[in-house]
Design an enzyme around this catalytic site. Structure first.
Site, PDB file in Angstrom:
ATOM      1  N   ASN A   1       0.828  -1.211   0.000  1.00 57.05           N
ATOM      2  CA  ASN A   1       0.000   0.000   0.000  1.00 57.05           C
ATOM      3  C   ASN A   1       0.862   1.261   0.000  1.00 57.05           C
ATOM      4  O   ASN A   1       0.616   2.215  -0.748  1.00 57.05           O
ATOM      5  CB  ASN A   1      -0.894   0.029   1.241  1.00 57.05           C
ATOM      6  CG  ASN A   1      -2.079  -0.906   1.153  1.00 57.05           C
ATOM      7  OD1 ASN A   1      -2.368  -1.471   0.104  1.00 57.05           O
ATOM      8  ND2 ASN A   1      -2.772  -1.081   2.265  1.00 57.05           N
TER       9      ASN A   1
ATOM     10  N   ARG B   1     -10.467  -4.353 -14.111  1.00 58.50           N
ATOM     11  CA  ARG B   1      -9.356  -5.213 -13.704  1.00 58.50           C
ATOM     12  C   ARG B   1      -9.873  -6.635 -13.754  1.00 58.50           C
ATOM     13  O   ARG B   1     -10.899  -6.947 -13.150  1.00 58.50           O
ATOM     14  CB  ARG B   1      -8.878  -4.907 -12.279  1.00 58.50           C
ATOM     15  CG  ARG B   1      -8.416  -3.475 -12.060  1.00 58.50           C
ATOM     16  CD  ARG B   1      -7.877  -3.306 -10.647  1.00 58.50           C
ATOM     17  NE  ARG B   1      -7.758  -1.906 -10.275  1.00 58.50           N
ATOM     18  CZ  ARG B   1      -6.703  -1.140 -10.539  1.00 58.50           C
ATOM     19  NH1 ARG B   1      -5.687  -1.645 -11.199  1.00 58.50           N
ATOM     20  NH2 ARG B   1      -6.671   0.127 -10.157  1.00 58.50           N
TER      21      ARG B   1
ATOM     22  N   ARG C   1      -4.844   1.695 -13.272  1.00 64.64           N
ATOM     23  CA  ARG C   1      -3.476   1.860 -12.795  1.00 64.64           C
ATOM     24  C   ARG C   1      -2.854   0.552 -12.319  1.00 64.64           C
ATOM     25  O   ARG C   1      -3.448  -0.195 -11.545  1.00 64.64           O
ATOM     26  CB  ARG C   1      -3.428   2.889 -11.664  1.00 64.64           C
ATOM     27  CG  ARG C   1      -2.024   3.202 -11.181  1.00 64.64           C
ATOM     28  CD  ARG C   1      -2.021   4.304 -10.164  1.00 64.64           C
ATOM     29  NE  ARG C   1      -2.253   5.599 -10.781  1.00 64.64           N
ATOM     30  CZ  ARG C   1      -3.202   6.443 -10.381  1.00 64.64           C
ATOM     31  NH1 ARG C   1      -4.017   6.105  -9.407  1.00 64.64           N
ATOM     32  NH2 ARG C   1      -3.328   7.610 -10.968  1.00 64.64           N
TER      33      ARG C   1
ATOM     34  N   HIS D   1     -14.966   3.043 -15.136  1.00 67.96           N
ATOM     35  CA  HIS D   1     -14.804   2.304 -13.890  1.00 67.96           C
ATOM     36  C   HIS D   1     -16.065   1.545 -13.508  1.00 67.96           C
ATOM     37  O   HIS D   1     -16.064   0.769 -12.558  1.00 67.96           O
ATOM     38  CB  HIS D   1     -14.409   3.291 -12.772  1.00 67.96           C
ATOM     39  CG  HIS D   1     -14.044   2.657 -11.477  1.00 67.96           C
ATOM     40  ND1 HIS D   1     -14.832   2.762 -10.344  1.00 67.96           N
ATOM     41  CD2 HIS D   1     -12.973   1.907 -11.124  1.00 67.96           C
ATOM     42  CE1 HIS D   1     -14.263   2.106  -9.352  1.00 67.96           C
ATOM     43  NE2 HIS D   1     -13.134   1.585  -9.786  1.00 67.96           N
TER      44      HIS D   1
ATOM     45  N   TYR E   1     -12.551  -9.788  -1.933  1.00 74.83           N
ATOM     46  CA  TYR E   1     -13.167  -8.469  -1.816  1.00 74.83           C
ATOM     47  C   TYR E   1     -14.644  -8.618  -1.490  1.00 74.83           C
ATOM     48  O   TYR E   1     -15.332  -9.459  -2.066  1.00 74.83           O
ATOM     49  CB  TYR E   1     -13.045  -7.693  -3.135  1.00 74.83           C
ATOM     50  CG  TYR E   1     -11.688  -7.119  -3.436  1.00 74.83           C
ATOM     51  CD1 TYR E   1     -10.516  -7.712  -2.968  1.00 74.83           C
ATOM     52  CD2 TYR E   1     -11.563  -5.985  -4.233  1.00 74.83           C
ATOM     53  CE1 TYR E   1      -9.279  -7.187  -3.271  1.00 74.83           C
ATOM     54  CE2 TYR E   1     -10.321  -5.449  -4.544  1.00 74.83           C
ATOM     55  CZ  TYR E   1      -9.183  -6.058  -4.062  1.00 74.83           C
ATOM     56  OH  TYR E   1      -7.956  -5.540  -4.361  1.00 74.83           O
TER      57      TYR E   1
ATOM     58  N   ARG F   1     -13.915   2.476   4.334  1.00 78.65           N
ATOM     59  CA  ARG F   1     -12.721   1.648   4.513  1.00 78.65           C
ATOM     60  C   ARG F   1     -11.456   2.491   4.577  1.00 78.65           C
ATOM     61  O   ARG F   1     -10.579   2.250   5.397  1.00 78.65           O
ATOM     62  CB  ARG F   1     -12.602   0.638   3.370  1.00 78.65           C
ATOM     63  CG  ARG F   1     -11.326  -0.198   3.430  1.00 78.65           C
ATOM     64  CD  ARG F   1     -11.322  -1.289   2.390  1.00 78.65           C
ATOM     65  NE  ARG F   1     -11.442  -0.759   1.039  1.00 78.65           N
ATOM     66  CZ  ARG F   1     -10.401  -0.381   0.277  1.00 78.65           C
ATOM     67  NH1 ARG F   1      -9.173  -0.454   0.755  1.00 78.65           N
ATOM     68  NH2 ARG F   1     -10.583   0.065  -0.952  1.00 78.65           N
TER      69      ARG F   1
ATOM     70  N   HIS G   1     -15.367  -3.440   0.052  1.00 79.72           N
ATOM     71  CA  HIS G   1     -15.254  -2.754  -1.237  1.00 79.72           C
ATOM     72  C   HIS G   1     -16.587  -2.257  -1.784  1.00 79.72           C
ATOM     73  O   HIS G   1     -16.613  -1.484  -2.741  1.00 79.72           O
ATOM     74  CB  HIS G   1     -14.600  -3.719  -2.244  1.00 79.72           C
ATOM     75  CG  HIS G   1     -14.133  -3.088  -3.507  1.00 79.72           C
ATOM     76  ND1 HIS G   1     -14.766  -3.292  -4.717  1.00 79.72           N
ATOM     77  CD2 HIS G   1     -13.084  -2.267  -3.770  1.00 79.72           C
ATOM     78  CE1 HIS G   1     -14.129  -2.619  -5.664  1.00 79.72           C
ATOM     79  NE2 HIS G   1     -13.104  -1.993  -5.120  1.00 79.72           N
TER      80      HIS G   1
END
Length: 730
Positions: A86, A423, A453, A483, A516, A612, A640
């Site tokens: 992270n 993703r 990214r 997204h 997730y 979160r 998430h």
């Protein structure tokens, strides 16, 4: 997927209503309505928390899990690795962006009034504190505990002669051939040091004239960081069963530096690591081919300027000064770490086959709506009967969303599949299904966001594979990232055409769907089908639709849609009280949305936020946010999902958007309203569990500090464990 000491201040009792009163029953929800808008006070300038420091606080909460003795030991090691990864990404992107603005003289202040330079200084101080704590948790707690369980991470000094002989052979045969010592002298310029690589800075002395020279040795990244010794030490029979010993690769290389520099004296050696700017800038409006532009930028990214230098705490001043000068690093960007650098490598230790030291295995269940049907068209038949809400990872992704797309690809009555991919996994069954659909003659459309990214290379690879199979591949809209998580299936049923849809909060990734926490809506509702048709036409063609029937779509509609509903909730609260807004998301940063929540609080509406990560909202301040309560839940699954509930106007929304500038202004995002009472009841239960006073969490105070809750001595329940148990109960 992902920052500090628990030196936090308790919230004053006067500024916080009794929690049980607020939580327990409908009659207690919502403070007395404010008489008129005029009763609202002006909002103060210090009403926002700094988003960068809030992110570091988030990573500190991750670190707190690594320091939690109640968690299984290898899970604690995993959280140490997550913390490190992270922090790497934070520096590569957020810190890099701040440094670029500072160097260009763009001293635009953050919402809380700080210049880029001031933020960089605070980030450096904060990072040094938590990086030191991170190292100490490993050295003083996790590493000794691993040793007690027979997992030893040792130093060269800990090895006996037999082990050293074994490693000498391994080094000579497996490591030495791939090492390249790079000297620095008038004929050898200072070598390029790649971002996130682990290196040894070595000072050698010539025996003839005593001259000293610097050399750099890169620790190879294509071998395991921790070298496992083949055999345990000798001991009593059975004494060493299950014992494993690991030596860090940099220790092995350091022990054999004389072989790399024969005839030279090794004066000193120290580990170091740099982080480079990886924040790409693709000029989409000037490049006809976005794919080629992105590939050029990816090639440049590895040569970005340094933004952080990590050093071992035994490094001498002279060696540090040399690195600062040659790498062009500012002293304020140095992070000094006791012990090992780059603890993201602890994933290797986590992968050991020691199930007793990990969370109990969890196998997601098939959603009850899909459990008893086996025919190829079963999911379509189910959705014709009514909408289905899936909650991953508790409801299996593979037997719900993945099967929905796979059945669509195999069904001869399906005419088209349209899908967004942000993703996806390396061996994606979703991608395979789209390829099979195209090969079967269906119209298959994939909107692949190649700018996701750190997944750019993978997405470029999959985009080309899809194109070669005949899938229509689109890269989204110029200037925007796509997204949203949407899938549209068009199916012929008799003489009619019916549309089936999935709208979710998480990526179409079967691997991360097991890790997730996300929700998704599967529906055959005609209005949502019509909305998704319009959306895909906007994404693939020249349509510029900005209003939808049952969706809120960014960049045009989500911020205004949310604020408009906050205002409606305020108005309803003034009429009959009971005002309540609940939000669950990854980040809350957008100032306009935050201001609307402050206005709701001033009107007496209770606002509860489960976030979160980053939260720039300052809760619990008398006069403008005393009715706002913020908590954060972290656990084995990454929380998430994005869910919003307005109690009085009776609306639940789910979707892909966090309340951040990038989501609301620079991305295509989708929120969908969930209307079926059975499904809204499920979302309500999720909120009630997350907001239960006994749920283990961190609570945000008006001073910006996060406090673990409940306090010691109170009943504690785990939100995620409760959901696992609920999904497994008959």
């Amino acid at each position: 997927m992902m920052r500090h000491d628990r030196n936090v201040t308790e919230i004053d009792a006067e500024t916080r209503p009794d929690e049980n009163l607020w939580h327990s029953g409908d009659s207690a929800v919502g403070a007395p309505p404010a008489a008129t808008p005029a009763a609202m006070t002006d909002l103060p300038e210090d009403r926002y928390l700094n988003r960068e420091l809030s992110w570091l606080d988030f990573n500190a909460r991750v670190l707190a899990l690594a320091d939690d003795n109640s968690l299984p030991l290898l899970e604690r090691a995993k959280f140490l690795a997550i913390f490190a990864s992270n922090l790497d990404e934070f520096y590569m992107v957020r810190v890099a962006g701040l440094k670029r603005r500072d160097e260009m003289g763009l001293s635009v202040r953050s919402a809380d009034g700080l210049t880029p330079r001031k933020q960089l200084a605070l980030i450096g101080e904060h990072t040094q504190r938590i990086a030191t704590r991170h190292a100490r948790v490993f050295l003083d707690s996790v590493r000794p505990a691993l040793a007690e369980e027979g997992i030893h991470i040792v130093t060269w000094a800990d090895l006996d002669q037999a082990e050293r002989d074994e490693l000498s052979t391994y080094f000579t045969e497996q490591v030495f051939p791939v090492l390249t010592p790079l000297a620095v002298d008038p004929a050898h310029p200072f070598p390029f040091v790649s971002g996130l690589s682990l290196n040894l800075a070595v000072m050698v002395r010539q025996t003839e004239d005593g001259g000293q020279h610097f050399a750099r040795v890169k620790v190879p990244n294509n071998v395991d960081r921790f070298v496992e010794l083949a055999a345990p030490r000798a001991g009593a029979e059975g004494e060493n069963r299950g014992v494993v010993r690991f030596l860090p690769m940099e220790e092995l290389i350091a022990a054999f530096l004389p072989l790399l520099f024969p005839g030279m004296e090794i004066v000193e050696h120290h580990a170091f690591r740099i982080t480079r700017n990886a924040d790409m800038e693709v000029e989409e409006d000037r490049d006809e081919d976005l794919l080629q532009a992105l590939e050029r930028e990816l090639a440049r990214r590895r040569f970005g300027p340094p933004v952080r230098l990590e050093i071992a705490d035994d490094m001498t001043e002279g060696m540090l000064e040399l690195l600062l000068r040659e790498l062009d690093v500012h002293p304020g960007d140095v992070i000094e770490v006791p012990g090992l650098l780059d603890l993201s490598s602890l994933w290797q230790i986590y992968d050991l086959d020691r199930p007793a030291l990990k969370d109990p295995a969890f196998v997601p269940d098939t959603h009850p709506a899909f459990a008893d049907r086996e025919s190829p068209k079963s999911i379509f038949a189910t959705l014709r009967e009514g909408d289905v809400l899936v909650h991953h990872p508790y409801d299996s992704f593979s037997t719900s969303v993945q099967r929905f797309i796979q059945q669509a690809a195999a069904d001869p009555n399906v005419l088209a599949i349209k899908q967004t991919l942000y993703r996806t996994s390396g061996d994606s069954p979703i991608v395979r299904a789209l390829i099979e659909a195209a090969e079967a003659g269906k119209q298959a459309v994939a909107l692949v966001e190649i700018k996701a990214r750190f997944d750019e290379q993978a997405n470029i690879r999959w985009a080309r594979a899809l194109e070669q199979a005949g899938v229509h591949v689109v890269y989204g809209l110029v200037g925007l990232k796509t997204h949203c998580k949407t899938c549209l299936v068009v199916r012929r049923e008799g003489s009619a055409i019916r549309r089936y849809c999935h709208i979710g909060t998480g990526n179409y990734n079967s691997k991360t769907a097991r890790l997730y926490e996300d929700v998704g809506l599967l529906t055959a509702a005609p209005d949502i089908g019509a909305d998704l048709t319009d959306l895909f036409n906007s994404l693939t063609g020249y349509s510029r639709k900005v209003s939808y029937r049952n969706l809120l779509v960014a960049p045009h509609g989500i911020r205004t849609g949310i604020i408009e509903r906050v205002e409606r909730e305020i108005a309803a609260h003034r009429e009959r009280g009971q005002g309540r807004i609940r939000l669950k998301m990854n980040a809350l940063v957008d100032e306009q949305v935050i201001n609307s929540l402050y206005r709701a609080s001033q009107a007496g509406v209770r606002v509860e936020v489960v976030v979160r990560g980053i939260c720039a909202l300052r809760p619990g301040v008398q006069g403008y946010s005393e009715n706002i309560f913020v908590r954060s839940i972290l656990g084995r699954f990454l929380e998430h999902s994005r869910i919003i509930h307005f109690r009085n106007i009776n609306e639940f929304w789910i979707g892909s958007a966090d309340m951040m500038h990038r989501n609301l202004d620079r991305r295509v995002e989708v929120l969908a309203q969930v209307k079926d009472p059975k499904l809204t009841a499920q979302l309500d239960e999720l909120f009630e569990s997350a907001l239960d006073p006994s749920t283990r969490c961190w609570e945000l105070g008006p001073d910006g500090q996060w406090t673990p809750s409940p306090q010691e001595g109170h009943t504690v329940r785990d939100h995620q464990v409760s959901l696992m148990e609920r999904h497994r109960s008959p």
